[in-house]
Design a protein around this motif. Structure first.
Motif, mmCIF file in Angstrom:
data_model
loop_
_atom_site.group_PDB
_atom_site.id
_atom_site.type_symbol
_atom_site.label_atom_id
_atom_site.label_comp_id
_atom_site.label_asym_id
_atom_site.label_seq_id
_atom_site.Cartn_x
_atom_site.Cartn_y
_atom_site.Cartn_z
ATOM 1 N N ALA A 75 39.668 29.921 18.267
ATOM 2 C CA ALA A 75 38.583 30.903 18.396
ATOM 3 C C ALA A 75 39.119 32.211 18.964
ATOM 4 O O ALA A 75 38.729 33.302 18.515
ATOM 5 N N GLY A 76 40.029 32.112 19.937
ATOM 6 C CA GLY A 76 40.649 33.314 20.476
ATOM 7 C C GLY A 76 41.461 34.058 19.428
ATOM 8 O O GLY A 76 41.419 35.283 19.340
ATOM 9 N N THR A 77 42.176 33.290 18.611
ATOM 10 C CA THR A 77 42.962 33.898 17.536
ATOM 11 C C THR A 77 42.059 34.577 16.516
ATOM 12 O O THR A 77 42.344 35.677 16.037
ATOM 13 N N ALA A 78 40.946 33.922 16.176
ATOM 14 C CA ALA A 78 40.004 34.499 15.216
ATOM 15 C C ALA A 78 39.425 35.806 15.746
ATOM 16 O O ALA A 78 39.221 36.763 14.993
ATOM 17 N N LEU A 79 39.180 35.852 17.053
ATOM 18 C CA LEU A 79 38.647 37.080 17.657
ATOM 19 C C LEU A 79 39.649 38.217 17.536
ATOM 20 O O LEU A 79 39.288 39.368 17.289
ATOM 21 N N ILE A 80 40.939 37.893 17.680
ATOM 22 C CA ILE A 80 41.986 38.908 17.536
ATOM 23 C C ILE A 80 42.045 39.419 16.104
ATOM 24 O O ILE A 80 42.036 40.622 15.838
ATOM 25 N N VAL A 81 42.120 38.467 15.155
ATOM 26 C CA VAL A 81 42.283 38.839 13.746
ATOM 27 C C VAL A 81 41.073 39.583 13.215
ATOM 28 O O VAL A 81 41.188 40.461 12.356
ATOM 29 N N SER A 82 39.886 39.274 13.759
ATOM 30 C CA SER A 82 38.673 39.937 13.275
ATOM 31 C C SER A 82 38.562 41.367 13.776
ATOM 32 O O SER A 82 37.662 42.098 13.387
ATOM 33 N N GLY A 83 39.494 41.773 14.637
ATOM 34 C CA GLY A 83 39.466 43.135 15.159
ATOM 35 C C GLY A 83 38.625 43.205 16.403
ATOM 36 O O GLY A 83 37.843 42.318 16.716
ATOM 37 N N ARG A 84 38.752 44.278 17.156
ATOM 38 C CA ARG A 84 38.045 44.408 18.424
ATOM 39 C C ARG A 84 36.618 44.870 18.193
ATOM 40 O O ARG A 84 36.242 45.972 18.518
ATOM 41 N N GLY A 85 35.847 44.004 17.586
ATOM 42 C CA GLY A 85 34.446 44.328 17.422
ATOM 43 C C GLY A 85 34.057 44.643 15.999
ATOM 44 O O GLY A 85 32.913 44.941 15.745
ATOM 45 N N GLY A 86 34.937 44.539 15.031
ATOM 46 C CA GLY A 86 34.462 44.777 13.693
ATOM 47 C C GLY A 86 35.517 44.870 12.635
ATOM 48 O O GLY A 86 36.245 45.834 12.561
ATOM 49 N N GLY A 87 35.595 43.846 11.815
ATOM 50 C CA GLY A 87 36.401 43.904 10.610
ATOM 51 C C GLY A 87 37.869 43.638 10.819
ATOM 52 O O GLY A 87 38.430 43.947 11.846
ATOM 53 N N LEU A 88 38.473 43.052 9.801
ATOM 54 C CA LEU A 88 39.909 42.820 9.836
ATOM 55 C C LEU A 88 40.664 44.141 9.889
ATOM 56 O O LEU A 88 40.211 45.140 9.350
ATOM 57 N N ALA A 137 41.316 34.875 27.413
ATOM 58 C CA ALA A 137 40.679 33.767 28.129
ATOM 59 C C ALA A 137 40.518 32.545 27.233
ATOM 60 O O ALA A 137 40.717 31.404 27.679
ATOM 61 N N LEU A 138 40.180 32.749 25.965
ATOM 62 C CA LEU A 138 40.006 31.631 25.041
ATOM 63 C C LEU A 138 41.329 30.908 24.780
ATOM 64 O O LEU A 138 41.387 29.673 24.754
ATOM 65 N N ILE A 139 42.396 31.688 24.589
ATOM 66 C CA ILE A 139 43.704 31.085 24.299
ATOM 67 C C ILE A 139 44.243 30.341 25.523
ATOM 68 O O ILE A 139 44.661 29.178 25.433
ATOM 69 N N ALA A 140 44.215 30.999 26.681
ATOM 70 C CA ALA A 140 44.695 30.337 27.898
ATOM 71 C C ALA A 140 43.778 29.187 28.286
ATOM 72 O O ALA A 140 44.232 28.107 28.689
ATOM 73 N N GLY A 141 42.469 29.394 28.148
ATOM 74 C CA GLY A 141 41.509 28.336 28.482
ATOM 75 C C GLY A 141 41.619 27.146 27.557
ATOM 76 O O GLY A 141 41.461 25.991 27.984
ATOM 77 N N GLY A 142 41.911 27.397 26.280
ATOM 78 C CA GLY A 142 42.087 26.295 25.343
ATOM 79 C C GLY A 142 43.279 25.436 25.697
ATOM 80 O O GLY A 142 43.227 24.198 25.643
ATOM 81 N N ALA A 143 44.373 26.090 26.083
ATOM 82 C CA ALA A 143 45.556 25.339 26.497
ATOM 83 C C ALA A 143 45.276 24.556 27.771
ATOM 84 O O ALA A 143 45.710 23.408 27.931
ATOM 85 N N LEU A 144 44.536 25.167 28.703
ATOM 86 C CA LEU A 144 44.167 24.476 29.938
ATOM 87 C C LEU A 144 43.291 23.267 29.648
ATOM 88 O O LEU A 144 43.479 22.181 30.219
ATOM 89 N N MET A 145 42.336 23.429 28.752
ATOM 90 C CA MET A 145 41.448 22.326 28.376
ATOM 91 C C MET A 145 42.233 21.176 27.761
ATOM 92 O O MET A 145 41.987 19.999 28.046
#
Length: 299
Positions: A134-147, A282-290
């Motif tokens: 999910a963190g990766t998808a947020l990065i690839v989707s751009g900071r708030g809009g579009g690839l 937070a999603l990437i680090a939190g995912g690894a922690l989880m």
């Protein structure tokens, strides 16, 4: 037990060094990626060999290793850094996104170690993987809009993101496989660095059109720091930690690298921040922690 703790402490030095890797690599992104591999790993070989000599260890003797050891060592070092340097070279303006995708490797270590004999994949591992994705998808989707796609190109920053993801997968696999060769002395990493440097030099001469060197003293200092620190000494202490320390504890400690390295990129003006950057972090680090929660609770 004290020996394991000591080895884990030594391995954690690599994590401190790697917190600076994204900044130093971003500042060297003008250099063609294979040339950068050749230069930094040449420095890594000299660094590792010098330390071995000072400790009275044989550099030549440790090079007599079976072929699988060489394949894992060289494949991990060359494959990871060729992909990572390529990612920064392809998208210098997206350094923070490339950095965060690359730092999926702590999660990869946890997931891959769960597949070792005697281990099994649990619900927490799957949940952590989904959180990281999910963190990766947020990065690839751009900071708030579009690839981040540029019209008329083959994908804008998408190839850089793909290279960063490949780097994460390669480093996760390399780190876990290193555990299978626990009897191989750490000094052998010098040989892996030398072959990696030669592969980088060969690839540079064959496939890259130009040779680019720093034009200022700061550029040379950055290159020297990269080759001695995060692309040099870090490999040797990490190898020691992976073979003799607590592999999952080191994976957990690695979760500090994404926010630390991202903060350095922003502080030194190599990237800009924003809610999406820190949410992805937070999603990437939190995912690894989880994914490691069962191990942390047991400890």
């Amino acid at each position: 037990m004290a020996e394991v703790r000591r080895a884990t402490g030594i391995g954690s030095i690599a994590i401190l060094l790697w917190a600076t890797a994204a900044l130093l690599t971003s500042m060297s992104s003008a250099m063609p990626p294979l040339q950068l591999v050749a230069v930094t790993f040449g420095l890594a070989f000299l660094t590792g060999s010098s330390v071995a000599v000072l400790r009275g260890r044989s550099v030549i003797g440790t090079l007599r290793q079976p072929l699988p050891v060489w394949l894992v060592g060289v494949g991990g070092l060359f494959g990871y850094h060729a992909c990572l340097f390529l990612a920064f070279h392809l998208a210098p303006s997206a350094a923070v996104e490339v950095n965060l995708i690359n730092y999926l490797w702590p999660l990869c270590i946890v997931l891959f170690s769960a597949l070792l004999p005697g281990e099994r994949l649990k619900a927490a591992h799957v949940a952590g993987a989904l959180c990281g994705l999910a963190g990766t998808a947020l990065i690839v989707s751009g900071r708030g809009g579009g690839l981040h796609l540029d019209a008329g190109t083959l994908g804008g920053n998408l190839p850089a993101y793909g290279a960063a993801l490949a780097a994460a997968l390669i480093w996760g696999a390399y780190s876990v496989l290193s555990r299978r060769f626990g009897s191989v002395p750490t000094e052998a990493v010098s040989g892996f660095c030398l072959v990696t440097a030669l592969l980088g030099l060969t690839g540079h001469l064959l496939f890259e059109d130009a040779t680019v060197w720093p034009q200022e003293a700061l550029g040379w200092l950055v290159l020297l720091a990269l080759g001695i620190g995060p692309d040099g000494l870090a490999f040797f202490v990490w190898d020691h930690g992976m073979k003799r320390g607590d592999i999952r504890a080191l994976g957990v400690l690695s979760y500090a690298v994404p926010p630390a390295s991202t903060l350095l990129l922003i502080l030194f003006g190599q990237a800009s921040g924003g809610w999406a950057v820190w949410a992805a972090c937070a999603l990437i680090a939190g995912g690894a922690l989880m994914a490691s929660w069962d191990m942390i609770r047991a400890k």
